[in-house]
Write an enzyme that holds these catalytic residues in place. Structure first.
Site, PDB file in Angstrom:
ATOM      1  N   ARG A  18       0.783  -1.232   0.000  1.00  9.48           N
ATOM      2  CA  ARG A  18       0.000   0.000   0.000  1.00  9.48           C
ATOM      3  C   ARG A  18       0.818   1.287   0.000  1.00  9.48           C
ATOM      4  NH1 ARG A  18      -2.385   1.444   5.806  1.00  9.48           N
ATOM      5  NH2 ARG A  18      -0.842   0.500   7.188  1.00  9.48           N
ATOM      6  N   LYS A  29       1.151  -4.230   3.449  1.00 13.00           N
ATOM      7  CA  LYS A  29       2.284  -3.539   4.082  1.00 13.00           C
ATOM      8  C   LYS A  29       2.703  -2.346   3.228  1.00 13.00           C
ATOM      9  CE  LYS A  29       7.193  -4.091   5.248  1.00 13.00           C
ATOM     10  NZ  LYS A  29       7.107  -3.210   6.420  1.00 13.00           N
ATOM     11  N   HIS A  30       3.147  -1.265   3.912  1.00 13.12           N
ATOM     12  CA  HIS A  30       3.798  -0.149   3.223  1.00 13.12           C
ATOM     13  C   HIS A  30       5.202  -0.599   2.813  1.00 13.12           C
ATOM     14  CE1 HIS A  30       0.823   2.903   4.034  1.00 13.12           C
ATOM     15  NE2 HIS A  30       0.933   2.806   5.336  1.00 13.12           N
ATOM     16  N   VAL A  31       5.405  -0.890   1.551  1.00 14.87           N
ATOM     17  CA  VAL A  31       6.731  -1.328   1.098  1.00 14.87           C
ATOM     18  C   VAL A  31       6.839  -1.097  -0.399  1.00 14.87           C
ATOM     19  CG1 VAL A  31       5.976  -3.722   0.729  1.00 14.87           C
ATOM     20  CG2 VAL A  31       8.404  -3.238   1.120  1.00 14.87           C
TER      21      VAL A  31
END
Length: 407
Positions: free
Chosen positions: A129, A190-192
């Site tokens: 995300r 996940k923010h990645v």
């Protein structure tokens, strides 16, 4: 004010008057105090009612977004001269259809050519995300759809800092510890930045993501990071590890920050810093190569991001085109997103907006012009992604309405 709201207000006012009349509470010493009390109560009640009504109107507006093929303007509906120019813009659904038709691409457009779901090697959705694109809303939707469609909706453990960039060893360990550790159909959020699974000799998941207008996203983060509830939540979660910022920083105005060339609001081309203010939406699609993906507003980063979106993402949507996004998710990833539209609007009715800052000041025309000049490739990538989303949407409808290819 609605009839029910008006009745409720009158009943509350009558209760206050009766309380004074029968001495259940003492009279104020001065009549001015009573007037002030009633004025404050009325103002607060009207504010809350107006705010709720405004939210409902915005929700109705979203529900009325184009969700049928007739929105493309090819069913004989009249388009005024004022609207025609807007609809012919290639960055709109109608404009994309007209462009595909005029260039002959409509004849050969199929969902098969636009659906990367079939290339996945895992029954896992990886939602890497992008910050401030409405990803919390998508996460809530995935939880609901998990119960409906029999899959597990997962996310990373909450941490004080996000690990967006990983070296190959870290990335491989992350894949094994977090992605491959579930045998049932699942989603992981996940923010990645984009991870190349082939380069790590690992099986591919189904990639999805969301984007947002780059300028709106920057402004949103600027004020979100200064919101009292943001810091209250972080202090509650992480305690003394969270250092409260300076009051002058919290009171900054974005328009003034741009106009006064505050270092926080200077977007220098090709610079490598400022990862924390999330100015690079492209990073989440470009990948883990710092030398390529970190230079701000880089042509090379944009091109790599476009390539990854085209070849590896099943769907990249946007809440700025809610119905289009939900339709494409349902059509291209039905195993996970069957019933997404129905569940989304039920969810909206129950929980409303998530992480929405109702008190964000508006952006000045001058500040918007400065940002437009400095975010050219971020904006181009955003428009490219929306154009692809529209193509996916059109291809779905062409399958059920093949005659429309010749209209």
């Amino acid at each position: 004010m609605s009839l029910n709201a008006e009745r409720s207000y009158k009943m509350k006012l009558r209760d206050v008057e009766n309380a004074f009349k029968y001495r259940r509470i003492p009279y104020p010493k001065r009549s001015v105090e009573l007037i002030a009390l009633l004025a404050i109560s009325c103002t607060f009640f009207l504010f809350m009612h107006t705010n709720k009504l405004n939210s409902r109107l915005k929700e109705m507006e979203v529900k009325l977004q184009p969700s049928e093929f007739s929105a493309l303007g090819i069913t004989g509906n009249h388009i005024s001269g004022h609207d025609a120019g807007k609809h012919d813009d290639i960055n709109t659904l109608h404009g994309t259809y007209q462009y595909l038709k005029s260039t002959g691409q409509l004849t050969h457009l199929t969902t098969g050519d636009l659906n990367n779901t079939r290339r996945a090697q895992l029954d896992t959705i990886f939602f890497n995300r992008v910050t401030k694109t409405g990803s919390e809303k998508m996460m809530e939707l995935l939880k609901i759809l998990g119960k409906r469609n029999d899959f597990v909706a997962r996310r990373d453990a909450e941490g004080l800092y996000e690990v967006v960039i990983m070296d190959p060893v870290y990335a491989k360990n992350f894949i094994h510890s977090d992605i491959l550790n579930e045998t049932k159909a699942n989603t992981y959020t996940k923010h990645v930045a984009f991870i190349d699974f082939t380069a790590l000799d690992e099986p591919w998941p189904i990639y999805i993501n969301l984007v947002r207008d780059p300028i709106e996203r920057l402004v949103s983060w600027f004020y979100y990071a200064r919101a009292p509830w943001y810091w209250a939540e972080r202090r509650e979660t992480f305690g003394d590890a969270v250092k409260m910022p300076d009051i002058n920083w919290l009171k900054k105005d974005f328009n003034r920050c741009i106009e006064e060339h505050d270092p926080e609001c200077v977007y220098e081309q090709m610079e490598m810093g400022n990862l924390g203010d999330h100015r690079r939406q492209s990073l989440f699609f470009c990948g883990q190569r710092m030398d390529i993906c970190m230079p701000f507003n880089s042509h090379e980063a944009m091109q790599r991001a476009k390539k990854n979106v085209e070849e590896r993402y099943a769907v990249v949507g946007t809440w700025e085109d809610t119905n289009t996004t939900l339709t494409v998710l349902e059509g291209y990833i039905p195993r996970f997103f069957a019933g997404a539209k129905d569940e989304y609007y039920k969810m909206r009715d129950e929980i409303g907006e998530v992480n929405k800052n109702q008190f964000r000041p508006s952006l000045s025309d001058r500040a918007r012009a400065v940002l437009s000049k400095n975010l050219t490739r971020e904006i181009e990538l955003y428009q490219f992604i929306r154009h692809r989303l529209y193509k996916q949407y059109i291809a779905l409808h062409l399958e059920t309405h093949p005659k429309l290819r010749d209209n």
